[in-house]
Scaffold this motif. Structure first.
Motif, PDB file in Angstrom:
ATOM      1  N   ILE A 140      43.097 -36.456 -75.376  1.00  0.00           N
ATOM      2  CA  ILE A 140      41.724 -37.139 -75.865  1.00  0.00           C
ATOM      3  C   ILE A 140      41.048 -37.694 -74.733  1.00  0.00           C
ATOM      4  O   ILE A 140      39.736 -37.616 -75.027  1.00  0.00           O
ATOM      5  N   PHE A 141      41.359 -38.733 -73.845  1.00  0.00           N
ATOM      6  CA  PHE A 141      40.841 -39.294 -72.623  1.00  0.00           C
ATOM      7  C   PHE A 141      40.036 -37.858 -72.069  1.00  0.00           C
ATOM      8  O   PHE A 141      38.748 -38.224 -71.796  1.00  0.00           O
ATOM      9  N   LEU A 142      40.657 -36.757 -71.567  1.00  0.00           N
ATOM     10  CA  LEU A 142      39.962 -35.910 -70.978  1.00  0.00           C
ATOM     11  C   LEU A 142      38.721 -35.273 -71.916  1.00  0.00           C
ATOM     12  O   LEU A 142      37.776 -34.938 -71.212  1.00  0.00           O
ATOM     13  N   LEU A 143      39.082 -35.087 -73.147  1.00  0.00           N
ATOM     14  CA  LEU A 143      38.083 -34.511 -73.978  1.00  0.00           C
ATOM     15  C   LEU A 143      36.755 -35.399 -73.957  1.00  0.00           C
ATOM     16  O   LEU A 143      35.731 -34.984 -74.286  1.00  0.00           O
ATOM     17  N   SER A 144      36.964 -36.836 -73.962  1.00  0.00           N
ATOM     18  CA  SER A 144      36.125 -37.705 -74.068  1.00  0.00           C
ATOM     19  C   SER A 144      35.234 -38.063 -72.781  1.00  0.00           C
ATOM     20  O   SER A 144      34.222 -38.059 -72.765  1.00  0.00           O
ATOM     21  N   ARG A 145      36.267 -38.095 -71.920  1.00  0.00           N
ATOM     22  CA  ARG A 145      35.317 -38.638 -70.567  1.00  0.00           C
ATOM     23  C   ARG A 145      34.968 -37.289 -69.414  1.00  0.00           C
ATOM     24  O   ARG A 145      33.747 -37.568 -68.979  1.00  0.00           O
ATOM     25  N   ILE A 146      35.703 -36.103 -69.593  1.00  0.00           N
ATOM     26  CA  ILE A 146      35.279 -35.176 -68.853  1.00  0.00           C
ATOM     27  C   ILE A 146      34.471 -34.044 -69.622  1.00  0.00           C
ATOM     28  O   ILE A 146      33.649 -33.774 -68.954  1.00  0.00           O
ATOM     29  N   GLU A 147      34.418 -33.853 -70.843  1.00  0.00           N
ATOM     30  CA  GLU A 147      33.935 -32.843 -71.518  1.00  0.00           C
ATOM     31  C   GLU A 147      32.910 -33.475 -72.275  1.00  0.00           C
ATOM     32  O   GLU A 147      32.065 -32.951 -73.224  1.00  0.00           O
ATOM     33  N   ASN A 148      32.810 -34.995 -72.256  1.00  0.00           N
ATOM     34  CA  ASN A 148      31.658 -35.862 -72.894  1.00  0.00           C
ATOM     35  C   ASN A 148      31.696 -35.647 -74.393  1.00  0.00           C
ATOM     36  O   ASN A 148      30.586 -35.513 -74.993  1.00  0.00           O
ATOM     37  N   LYS A 149      32.856 -35.449 -74.962  1.00  0.00           N
ATOM     38  CA  LYS A 149      32.747 -35.067 -76.539  1.00  0.00           C
ATOM     39  C   LYS A 149      32.738 -36.482 -77.123  1.00  0.00           C
ATOM     40  O   LYS A 149      33.478 -37.459 -76.849  1.00  0.00           O
ATOM     41  N   ASN A 159      42.165 -31.905 -85.152  1.00  0.00           N
ATOM     42  CA  ASN A 159      42.581 -32.179 -86.750  1.00  0.00           C
ATOM     43  C   ASN A 159      43.296 -33.283 -86.901  1.00  0.00           C
ATOM     44  O   ASN A 159      44.468 -33.328 -87.278  1.00  0.00           O
ATOM     45  N   ILE A 160      42.677 -34.611 -86.172  1.00  0.00           N
ATOM     46  CA  ILE A 160      43.247 -35.939 -86.338  1.00  0.00           C
ATOM     47  C   ILE A 160      42.164 -36.735 -86.884  1.00  0.00           C
ATOM     48  O   ILE A 160      40.951 -36.376 -86.845  1.00  0.00           O
ATOM     49  N   SER A 161      42.321 -37.896 -87.137  1.00  0.00           N
ATOM     50  CA  SER A 161      41.521 -38.868 -87.838  1.00  0.00           C
ATOM     51  C   SER A 161      40.738 -39.506 -86.583  1.00  0.00           C
ATOM     52  O   SER A 161      41.148 -39.741 -85.419  1.00  0.00           O
ATOM     53  N   VAL A 162      39.481 -39.988 -86.823  1.00  0.00           N
ATOM     54  CA  VAL A 162      38.644 -40.570 -85.858  1.00  0.00           C
ATOM     55  C   VAL A 162      39.298 -41.835 -85.347  1.00  0.00           C
ATOM     56  O   VAL A 162      39.273 -42.313 -84.238  1.00  0.00           O
ATOM     57  N   LYS A 163      40.013 -42.372 -86.375  1.00  0.00           N
ATOM     58  CA  LYS A 163      40.644 -43.872 -85.730  1.00  0.00           C
ATOM     59  C   LYS A 163      41.994 -43.450 -84.795  1.00  0.00           C
ATOM     60  O   LYS A 163      42.098 -44.394 -83.916  1.00  0.00           O
ATOM     61  N   THR A 164      42.365 -42.271 -85.190  1.00  0.00           N
ATOM     62  CA  THR A 164      43.557 -41.984 -84.195  1.00  0.00           C
ATOM     63  C   THR A 164      42.938 -41.795 -82.822  1.00  0.00           C
ATOM     64  O   THR A 164      43.491 -42.074 -81.688  1.00  0.00           O
ATOM     65  N   VAL A 165      41.948 -40.968 -82.733  1.00  0.00           N
ATOM     66  CA  VAL A 165      41.003 -40.948 -81.353  1.00  0.00           C
ATOM     67  C   VAL A 165      40.741 -42.253 -80.924  1.00  0.00           C
ATOM     68  O   VAL A 165      41.037 -42.403 -79.734  1.00  0.00           O
ATOM     69  N   GLU A 166      40.107 -43.060 -81.825  1.00  0.00           N
ATOM     70  CA  GLU A 166      39.928 -44.405 -81.167  1.00  0.00           C
ATOM     71  C   GLU A 166      41.061 -45.058 -80.543  1.00  0.00           C
ATOM     72  O   GLU A 166      41.117 -45.881 -79.474  1.00  0.00           O
ATOM     73  N   ALA A 167      42.028 -45.108 -81.137  1.00  0.00           N
ATOM     74  CA  ALA A 167      43.325 -45.825 -81.009  1.00  0.00           C
ATOM     75  C   ALA A 167      43.901 -45.314 -79.555  1.00  0.00           C
ATOM     76  O   ALA A 167      44.233 -46.080 -78.722  1.00  0.00           O
ATOM     77  N   GLN A 168      43.968 -43.967 -79.474  1.00  0.00           N
ATOM     78  CA  GLN A 168      44.362 -43.285 -78.449  1.00  0.00           C
ATOM     79  C   GLN A 168      43.467 -43.568 -77.378  1.00  0.00           C
ATOM     80  O   GLN A 168      43.807 -43.688 -75.973  1.00  0.00           O
ATOM     81  N   MET A 169      42.277 -43.563 -77.298  1.00  0.00           N
ATOM     82  CA  MET A 169      41.344 -43.903 -76.294  1.00  0.00           C
ATOM     83  C   MET A 169      41.401 -45.055 -75.633  1.00  0.00           C
ATOM     84  O   MET A 169      41.453 -45.716 -74.306  1.00  0.00           O
TER      85      MET A 169
END
Length: 185
Positions: A140-149, A159-169
């Motif tokens: 999740i970190f690499l998708l957000s910071r490297i791929e700027n998603k 295929n996860i919730s936005v809340k899960t992405v937020e928690a993992q970030m």
């Protein structure tokens, strides 16, 4: 001709062409200390204040033939000191010793080399810290910071919730801050 100002007798030359040596000495002895404290209120540096007042008196001596003593000598001197203090502050602001010291530290090439070394070291630390993240967190970190998603794109892709992405970030950023504490102010 003798002029009385504030119980001070300032004598002009015999030929009425300006201030004589004795008059200048009286003027200096009477006003130097007070003018120094006056200048100190502006420049906040005793040595600089003394130097400014000395410069004013040197200027008075150099222009002794044209100095108008019909007006208050104290007013003339304090105005001169004030103006020199303001010039000093203006010049010091332009040419701050800290800035001048920084300019003399080293050449641009030295800084570029240092920046590259620090950049390489930081990149290695980031790679190492990223590698130490838990698998899902790292992904999740690499998708957000490297791929700027965006979080929504990551959530859809994994295929996860936005809340899960937020928690993992949040978890990833906390761990990265801990690992990179030496580089974070």
């Amino acid at each position: 001709m003798t002029i009385k100002r504030n119980t001070l007798e300032i004598k002009k030359n015999k030929d009425n062409a300006g201030l004589d040596k004795n008059g200048f000495e009286i003027l200096f002895r009477t006003h130097f200390k007070g003018l120094t404290f006056f200048a100190l209120e502006y420049v906040k540096d005793y040595e600089a204040a003394r130097e400014i007042v000395q410069e004013v008196f040197v200027n008075v001596w150099e222009k002794r033939k044209s100095v108008d003593l019909e007006k208050s000598p104290k007013s003339y001197l304090s105005t001169s000191v004030r103006n020199r203090c303001l010039n000093y502050l203006r010049d010091r602001k332009k040419y701050s010793p800290d800035i001048l010291e920084m300019e003399s530290i080293g050449s641009d090439e030295e800084y570029i080399e240092l920046d590259e070394l620090i950049g390489d070291e930081l990149k290695n630390k980031i790679d190492k810290a990223t590698g130490e993240l838990p698998d899902k967190c790292r992904e999740i970190f690499l998708l957000s910071r490297i791929e700027n998603k965006k979080y929504k794109e990551i959530a859809d892709e994994l295929n996860i919730s936005v809340k899960t992405v937020e928690a993992q970030m949040s978890k990833a950023l906390k761990l990265m801050r801990e690992k990179l504490a030496d580089f974070i102010n």
